[in-house]
Design a protein around this motif. Structure first.
Motif, PDB file in Angstrom:
ATOM      1  N   UNK A 111      24.839  16.693 -31.054  1.00  0.00           N
ATOM      2  CA  UNK A 111      24.777  15.632 -32.073  1.00  0.00           C
ATOM      3  C   UNK A 111      26.109  15.490 -32.807  1.00  0.00           C
ATOM      4  N   UNK A 112      26.871  16.567 -32.891  1.00  0.00           N
ATOM      5  CA  UNK A 112      28.169  16.538 -33.557  1.00  0.00           C
ATOM      6  C   UNK A 112      29.298  16.086 -32.625  1.00  0.00           C
ATOM      7  N   UNK A 113      28.964  15.790 -31.373  1.00  0.00           N
ATOM      8  CA  UNK A 113      29.963  15.256 -30.452  1.00  0.00           C
ATOM      9  C   UNK A 113      30.488  16.221 -29.408  1.00  0.00           C
ATOM     10  N   UNK A 114      29.984  17.444 -29.374  1.00  0.00           N
ATOM     11  CA  UNK A 114      30.412  18.407 -28.361  1.00  0.00           C
ATOM     12  C   UNK A 114      29.659  18.077 -27.064  1.00  0.00           C
ATOM     13  N   UNK A 115      30.372  17.933 -25.986  1.00  0.00           N
ATOM     14  CA  UNK A 115      29.767  17.506 -24.715  1.00  0.00           C
ATOM     15  C   UNK A 115      29.408  18.666 -23.792  1.00  0.00           C
ATOM     16  N   UNK A 116      30.234  19.692 -23.755  1.00  0.00           N
ATOM     17  CA  UNK A 116      30.092  20.789 -22.799  1.00  0.00           C
ATOM     18  C   UNK A 116      29.567  22.027 -23.531  1.00  0.00           C
ATOM     19  N   UNK A 117      28.262  22.013 -23.820  1.00  0.00           N
ATOM     20  CA  UNK A 117      27.626  23.048 -24.643  1.00  0.00           C
ATOM     21  C   UNK A 117      26.576  23.782 -23.817  1.00  0.00           C
ATOM     22  N   UNK A 118      26.572  25.117 -23.924  1.00  0.00           N
ATOM     23  CA  UNK A 118      25.665  25.929 -23.115  1.00  0.00           C
ATOM     24  C   UNK A 118      24.966  26.984 -23.958  1.00  0.00           C
ATOM     25  N   UNK A 161      37.276  25.673 -33.265  1.00  0.00           N
ATOM     26  CA  UNK A 161      36.390  24.894 -32.408  1.00  0.00           C
ATOM     27  C   UNK A 161      37.074  23.609 -31.962  1.00  0.00           C
ATOM     28  N   UNK A 162      36.656  23.124 -30.802  1.00  0.00           N
ATOM     29  CA  UNK A 162      37.177  21.868 -30.282  1.00  0.00           C
ATOM     30  C   UNK A 162      36.063  21.153 -29.523  1.00  0.00           C
ATOM     31  N   UNK A 163      35.760  19.909 -29.904  1.00  0.00           N
ATOM     32  CA  UNK A 163      34.728  19.160 -29.176  1.00  0.00           C
ATOM     33  C   UNK A 163      35.064  18.948 -27.700  1.00  0.00           C
ATOM     34  N   UNK A 164      36.318  19.143 -27.327  1.00  0.00           N
ATOM     35  CA  UNK A 164      36.740  18.942 -25.940  1.00  0.00           C
ATOM     36  C   UNK A 164      36.676  20.205 -25.086  1.00  0.00           C
ATOM     37  N   UNK A 165      36.337  21.326 -25.687  1.00  0.00           N
ATOM     38  CA  UNK A 165      36.318  22.604 -24.962  1.00  0.00           C
ATOM     39  C   UNK A 165      34.869  23.045 -24.726  1.00  0.00           C
ATOM     40  N   UNK A 166      34.648  23.804 -23.663  1.00  0.00           N
ATOM     41  CA  UNK A 166      33.313  24.346 -23.392  1.00  0.00           C
ATOM     42  C   UNK A 166      32.908  25.288 -24.527  1.00  0.00           C
ATOM     43  N   UNK A 167      31.645  25.199 -24.924  1.00  0.00           N
ATOM     44  CA  UNK A 167      31.095  26.024 -25.994  1.00  0.00           C
ATOM     45  C   UNK A 167      29.899  26.780 -25.432  1.00  0.00           C
ATOM     46  N   UNK A 168      29.851  28.087 -25.664  1.00  0.00           N
ATOM     47  CA  UNK A 168      28.699  28.905 -25.320  1.00  0.00           C
ATOM     48  C   UNK A 168      28.099  29.445 -26.608  1.00  0.00           C
ATOM     49  N   UNK A 169      26.785  29.353 -26.732  1.00  0.00           N
ATOM     50  CA  UNK A 169      26.104  29.834 -27.939  1.00  0.00           C
ATOM     51  C   UNK A 169      25.073  30.888 -27.567  1.00  0.00           C
ATOM     52  N   UNK A 170      24.958  31.899 -28.414  1.00  0.00           N
ATOM     53  CA  UNK A 170      23.896  32.885 -28.207  1.00  0.00           C
ATOM     54  C   UNK A 170      23.360  33.353 -29.550  1.00  0.00           C
ATOM     55  N   UNK A 171      22.142  33.906 -29.495  1.00  0.00           N
ATOM     56  CA  UNK A 171      21.499  34.481 -30.681  1.00  0.00           C
ATOM     57  C   UNK A 171      20.884  35.811 -30.248  1.00  0.00           C
ATOM     58  N   UNK A 172      19.677  36.104 -30.703  1.00  0.00           N
ATOM     59  CA  UNK A 172      19.017  37.336 -30.291  1.00  0.00           C
ATOM     60  C   UNK A 172      18.223  37.142 -28.998  1.00  0.00           C
TER      61      UNK A 172
END
Length: 119
Positions: free
Chosen positions: A94-101, A69-80
């Motif tokens: 809250x943990x400092x990730x800016x580009x979260x989807x 993981x990198x707080x500077x990289x785009x993050x995509x999250x999914x569940x069900x």
């Protein structure tokens, strides 16, 4: 009171997320539990970090931090369905990730043409 449930960034179309993951521009995280993953597999290329472990695995200060993981990289999250991943977006911010989807559920990923691999 429940402000952490609101996603402030505009929703990212899943087709765009699929392309970003394929290009290596986005880190995709499956936050479902182990049983869900065993039953249905996961999106191809996704990291599996169950929601109950996300706070420590995504925190760069924690000894169990996932170095992929990198707080500077785009993050995509999914569940069900997209509900837990919406909460996870708030946690990541809250943990400092800016580009979260929040890209919704695994079914949304599949419907948009994303591939699945067995866990």
């Amino acid at each position: 009171m429940f402000g952490f449930l609101r996603q402030s960034a505009p929703a990212l179309p899943i087709a765009d997320a699929i392309q970003q993951v394929a290009n290596g521009d986005m880190i995709l995280i499956d936050i479902r539990d182990h049983g869900e993953l065993a039953y249905s597999g996961k999106a191809k290329g996704a990291l599996h970090i169950p929601m109950m472990r996300l706070a420590d695995r995504a925190d760069p200060r924690h000894p169990d931090f996932n170095k992929a993981l990198s707080p500077d990289k785009a993050i995509g999250l999914y569940c069900a369905s997209g509900a837990r991943s919406q909460m996870a977006c708030g946690l990541m911010k809250c943990l400092g990730y800016q580009n979260v989807h929040n890209i919704g559920g695994l079914g949304h990923w599949i419907a948009a043409g994303g591939t699945v691999e067995k866990a």
